[in-house]
Design a protein around this motif. Structure first.
Motif, mmCIF file in Angstrom:
data_model
loop_
_atom_site.group_PDB
_atom_site.id
_atom_site.type_symbol
_atom_site.label_atom_id
_atom_site.label_comp_id
_atom_site.label_asym_id
_atom_site.label_seq_id
_atom_site.Cartn_x
_atom_site.Cartn_y
_atom_site.Cartn_z
ATOM 1 N N LYS A 1 0.809 -1.217 0.000
ATOM 2 C CA LYS A 1 0.000 0.000 0.000
ATOM 3 C C LYS A 1 0.846 1.272 0.000
ATOM 4 O O LYS A 1 0.561 2.220 -0.734
ATOM 5 N N GLN A 2 1.900 1.285 0.805
ATOM 6 C CA GLN A 2 2.709 2.500 0.935
ATOM 7 C C GLN A 2 3.533 2.800 -0.314
ATOM 8 O O GLN A 2 4.030 3.909 -0.479
ATOM 9 N N THR B 1 1.413 8.370 -5.509
ATOM 10 C CA THR B 1 0.426 9.450 -5.594
ATOM 11 C C THR B 1 1.164 10.785 -5.589
ATOM 12 O O THR B 1 2.303 10.864 -5.136
ATOM 13 N N LYS C 1 -4.298 6.265 -0.621
ATOM 14 C CA LYS C 1 -3.981 5.000 -1.279
ATOM 15 C C LYS C 1 -5.246 4.218 -1.632
ATOM 16 O O LYS C 1 -5.294 3.525 -2.648
#
Length: 344
Positions: free
Chosen positions: A247-248, A252, A268
């Motif tokens: 996820k990290q 973005t 996310k």
């Protein structure tokens, strides 16, 4: 403003469009104006023909309260060209069909086609025909078919356990732009402009796709039109594998982060489920990733990020720091409740 009936109706509108469209005589034998178009086969006999179609419907994919006619035209072209990029094909010919409300003006159609032809002109895509009809529901609908060529297509079905899962660019910006257009949240003016443009005037990754194809090391690929979660699932199902997404590591931008922080939403999560980013999601062996990242940056200026890996287990997991959860949700679905929607 001029009504279509004032210039002579449907046939007069077709002739008006025909005059504004230029096609390559080397590739098109018969274009707009007949019952069917005739095109020449690929000069290279080793190339196959690729076909894709995509439909944009008012209030599903765009709103006339936020989009100009030119922006709608651009988005409809980009969505279809992006599908060609997804399999590393070269788009060659386009058919455009419209269902238009009766009060649509000639000037609106002119601007719509201007948005389309700006995109087709960049890539030498011939507009060779289509159809025009009225829309009884009152919703403007644009359906595009693209015919392309490919000799080394990249399919969804080639991912192997151990491959790295990668994306171009950044994700979540279009969904953040839609929210900005609908709700006008408190962000800086620059952030609002960046996000709105991402949604109203998206870009495809055709050049990046062709660059990746030349490297001859991409094992599978898809374009991100319905969200990272959906496209990952499609690759995994086609390849009969699973995946882990970190996820990290999902990329973005600062603008997306600023907006989502202001409205107290997970950046996310928006990247996973938002859609219409039109970035490329692809897989490759770990030893090839540096070459991919460096080549894309050098030849296109576009970044590529490793966001996960392909697994033998046929499940998709999201790892958030130390927490591992099975990814059950998918991205945009026209027949389900969606986190970002024109109807909201």
């Amino acid at each position: 403003m001029t009504k279509i009936s004032q210039i002579g109706g449907e046939q007069a509108l077709i002739k008006r469009i025909q005059k504004a469209i230029k096609t390559s005589k080397d590739e098109v034998i018969l274009g707009i104006g007949d019952d069917a178009a005739i095109i020449k086969p690929p000069k290279n006999k080793n190339k196959n023909i690729a076909i894709t179609t995509d439909m944009l419907v008012e209030n599903n994919h765009f709103s006339l309260s936020t989009h100009t006619a030119e922006q709608i035209g651009k988005k409809s072209a980009v969505a279809n060209i992006s599908d060609m990029a997804a399999i590393a094909a070269t788009p060659k010919h386009m058919l455009i069909s419209l269902a238009i409300p009766k009060d649509t003006t000639v000037e609106f159609i002119d601007r719509l086609y201007k948005g389309i032809t700006k995109e087709t002109g960049k890539h030498n895509i011939n507009i060779i025909g289509g159809d025009i009809t009225g829309s009884p529901s009152g919703a403007l609908t644009i359906n595009i078919v693209i015919l392309g060529e490919t000799s080394k297509e990249i399919r969804r079905s080639g991912a192997k356990p151990g491959d790295c899962l990668m994306v171009t660019g950044d994700l979540g910006k279009s969904a953040a732009g839609l929210h900005t257009l609908q709700h006008n949240p408190k962000t800086s003016k620059k952030t609002a402009e960046i996000l709105k443009k991402a949604h109203l005037e998206p870009s495809h990754r055709l050049k990046e796709s062709q660059t990746l194809k030349k490297l001859n090391c991409i094992t599978s690929m898809n374009d991100i039109s319905d969200g990272l979660a959906t496209e990952t699932k499609e690759i995994c199902e086609a390849s009969k594998v699973g995946a882990i997404i970190y996820k990290q590591k999902i990329p973005t931008t600062h603008a997306t982060d600023e907006l989502l922080k202001a409205i107290k939403k997970d950046t996310k999560e928006t990247a996973l489920y938002g859609g219409e980013d039109f970035e490329l999601l692809f897989t490759a062996k770990k030893q090839d990733t540096k070459k991919i990242i460096d080549t894309l940056k050098k030849h296109t200026g576009t970044t590529a990020t490793i966001i996960g890996k392909i697994t033998k287990e046929k499940q998709i997991y999201l790892i958030d720091k130390t927490k591992k959860t099975r990814l059950k949700k998918t991205g945009y679905d026209h027949f389900k409740e969606n986190p970002f929607d024109y109807k909201k």
